[in-house]
Scaffold this active site. Sequence first.
Site, mmCIF file in Angstrom:
data_model
loop_
_atom_site.group_PDB
_atom_site.id
_atom_site.type_symbol
_atom_site.label_atom_id
_atom_site.label_comp_id
_atom_site.label_asym_id
_atom_site.label_seq_id
_atom_site.Cartn_x
_atom_site.Cartn_y
_atom_site.Cartn_z
ATOM 1 N N CYS A 1 58.471 41.022 57.915
ATOM 2 C CA CYS A 1 59.051 41.437 56.625
ATOM 3 C C CYS A 1 59.857 42.731 56.731
ATOM 4 O O CYS A 1 60.676 43.020 55.857
ATOM 5 C CB CYS A 1 57.959 41.583 55.574
ATOM 6 S SG CYS A 1 57.109 40.041 55.255
ATOM 7 N N HIS B 1 61.558 45.802 49.763
ATOM 8 C CA HIS B 1 61.060 44.485 50.180
ATOM 9 C C HIS B 1 60.263 43.914 49.018
ATOM 10 O O HIS B 1 59.500 44.630 48.363
ATOM 11 C CB HIS B 1 60.191 44.634 51.426
ATOM 12 C CG HIS B 1 59.470 43.368 51.787
ATOM 13 N ND1 HIS B 1 60.118 42.157 51.868
ATOM 14 C CD2 HIS B 1 58.169 43.116 52.076
ATOM 15 C CE1 HIS B 1 59.237 41.218 52.188
ATOM 16 N NE2 HIS B 1 58.046 41.774 52.314
ATOM 17 N N ASN C 1 58.259 36.254 48.173
ATOM 18 C CA ASN C 1 58.423 37.064 49.375
ATOM 19 C C ASN C 1 59.195 36.236 50.404
ATOM 20 O O ASN C 1 58.651 35.279 50.948
ATOM 21 C CB ASN C 1 57.040 37.465 49.897
ATOM 22 C CG ASN C 1 57.110 38.339 51.143
ATOM 23 O OD1 ASN C 1 58.165 38.475 51.757
ATOM 24 N ND2 ASN C 1 55.978 38.910 51.516
HETATM 25 O O1 UT7 Z 1 55.405 41.037 53.094
HETATM 26 C C1 UT7 Z 1 54.501 41.526 54.020
HETATM 27 C C2 UT7 Z 1 53.513 42.379 53.401
HETATM 28 N N1 UT7 Z 1 52.624 41.621 52.560
HETATM 29 C C3 UT7 Z 1 52.131 42.168 51.488
HETATM 30 O O2 UT7 Z 1 52.518 43.267 51.180
HETATM 31 C C4 UT7 Z 1 51.064 41.460 50.728
HETATM 32 C C5 UT7 Z 1 49.983 42.440 50.394
HETATM 33 N N2 UT7 Z 1 48.875 41.879 49.655
HETATM 34 C C6 UT7 Z 1 48.992 41.434 48.367
HETATM 35 O O3 UT7 Z 1 50.078 41.399 47.810
HETATM 36 C C7 UT7 Z 1 47.743 41.057 47.624
HETATM 37 O O4 UT7 Z 1 46.623 41.490 48.362
HETATM 38 C C8 UT7 Z 1 47.627 39.518 47.352
HETATM 39 C C9 UT7 Z 1 48.647 39.122 46.320
HETATM 40 C C10 UT7 Z 1 47.820 38.754 48.631
HETATM 41 C C11 UT7 Z 1 46.234 39.220 46.783
HETATM 42 O O5 UT7 Z 1 46.005 39.979 45.599
HETATM 43 P P1 UT7 Z 1 44.625 40.762 45.428
HETATM 44 O O6 UT7 Z 1 44.683 41.383 44.083
HETATM 45 O O7 UT7 Z 1 44.467 41.649 46.617
HETATM 46 O O8 UT7 Z 1 43.593 39.590 45.378
HETATM 47 P P2 UT7 Z 1 42.313 39.367 46.323
HETATM 48 O O9 UT7 Z 1 42.726 38.945 47.681
HETATM 49 O O10 UT7 Z 1 41.419 40.544 46.186
HETATM 50 O O11 UT7 Z 1 41.614 38.143 45.594
HETATM 51 C C12 UT7 Z 1 41.024 38.275 44.286
HETATM 52 C C13 UT7 Z 1 40.456 36.937 43.876
HETATM 53 C C14 UT7 Z 1 39.580 36.303 44.944
HETATM 54 O O12 UT7 Z 1 38.510 35.646 44.265
HETATM 55 P P3 UT7 Z 1 37.056 36.318 44.184
HETATM 56 O O13 UT7 Z 1 36.624 36.499 45.606
HETATM 57 O O14 UT7 Z 1 37.253 37.605 43.448
HETATM 58 O O15 UT7 Z 1 36.262 35.300 43.436
HETATM 59 C C15 UT7 Z 1 40.472 35.259 45.554
HETATM 60 O O16 UT7 Z 1 39.761 34.178 46.101
HETATM 61 O O17 UT7 Z 1 41.520 36.018 43.636
HETATM 62 C C16 UT7 Z 1 41.287 34.816 44.381
HETATM 63 N N3 UT7 Z 1 42.570 34.253 44.755
HETATM 64 C C17 UT7 Z 1 43.246 33.407 43.955
HETATM 65 N N4 UT7 Z 1 42.979 32.888 42.745
HETATM 66 C C18 UT7 Z 1 43.895 32.069 42.201
HETATM 67 C C19 UT7 Z 1 43.287 34.477 45.878
HETATM 68 N N5 UT7 Z 1 44.445 33.796 45.829
HETATM 69 C C20 UT7 Z 1 44.442 33.114 44.655
HETATM 70 C C21 UT7 Z 1 45.346 32.247 44.034
HETATM 71 N N6 UT7 Z 1 45.036 31.755 42.818
HETATM 72 N N7 UT7 Z 1 46.527 31.925 44.609
#
Ligand code: UT7
Length: 324
Positions: free
Chosen positions: A114, A251, A281
């Site tokens: 990225c 980005h 992204n």
């Molecule tokens: O481009 C390269 C660099 N990449 C980035 O900068 C990405 C960086 N990371 C992020 O943008 C975020 O961490 C994500 C968007 C990937 C995830 O967001 P988050 O707020 O960190 O969510 P999380 O991983 O903490 O997940 C929260 C909850 C989890 O459920 P529990 O364990 O709380 O029950 C996940 O299983 O959301 C759940 N979850 C989803 N639910 C519905 C994860 N993905 C999904 C989904 N739909 N697609």
Amino acid sequence: MVRRSCIVGCGSYLPSQVMTNDDLAKRVDTSDEWITQRTGIKSRHIAAPGELTSDLALAAAREALAAAGMPGEALDLIVLATATPDNTFPATATKVQAALGMRGGAAFDVQAVCSGFVYALAIADNFIRLGQARNALVIGAETFSRLLDWNDRTTCVLFGDGAGAVVLQATEGTGGNADRGILSTHLHSEGQHYGLLWVDGGPSSTQTTGHLRMSGQEVFRHAVTRLAEVVEEALHANGLRPADIDWLVPHQANRRIIDSTARKLALPVDKIVLTVDHHGNTSAASIPLALAEAVNDGRIRPGQLVLMEAMGGGLTWGASLVRM
Ligand code: UT7
């Protein structure tokens, strides 16, 4: 006399198929509400079967060259940032080189995921500053849809396909033009975080292409910290203050990461070019796609100061300040 790289043309290309959050909710256990709240993404473009990274790159390159009023034969350098090349080798850049009718010079790919566009821009800028190139094409092009595990809701909702390109031209600026062009570039990587964002395949390890894997929360945490640092570094290197920035072209990984950077710079939202809602992204393509959108619709104007920044797998990150 200062020799600088001026952006003289921008171009972009997006595949015609649009995939909405609702479309994704039919494939995996997710919802428009979750994706919108956590990322800001509403839809993304997906390449058609048989539509390759080189096809996207070429379309963006042609638009950038047309905007610059420059024929492909005039180029002496192509640097193409991609993590999704057509083939393991040769470089996708060489396919673009042939299609543009560019006979001399050098064409190669850069792999910084990225952060790829920021890396490619820095490389081309250094070639130009050293007098090793005059007219350079810098492309970010990706077909991340081919790397996704479409059963993994934590990653498949985040990415899209697309390409963006800029034409750089060497200028020996004097007078009113003296401060135009790329002012500085700042690159970093921290290889100990290799496993936070990676593809679990490759020619040397598994002889398969593999799928994208990400520890999202940890990448998020690093992104917020490192992007704030590198933005500060870029401003400091040029003796500039956040208030001097006309446009932030970040980005486009996550709206919350972009908002965090903007908050640290005290930049109002109308100074940020945002495409994450309709592009998702697109990895190395996201900055040149956003830049082309804002240049071509007249928001970004000649003479304005643009700050670009990105973070990606590696981990890699970087920034560039450009006077348009
Ligand atoms: O481009 C390269 C660099 N990449 C980035 O900068 C990405 C960086 N990371 C992020 O943008 C975020 O961490 C994500 C968007 C990937 C995830 O967001 P988050 O707020 O960190 O969510 P999380 O991983 O903490 O997940 C929260 C909850 C989890 O459920 P529990 O364990 O709380 O029950 C996940 O299983 O959301 C759940 N979850 C989803 N639910 C519905 C994860 N993905 C999904 C989904 N739909 N697609």
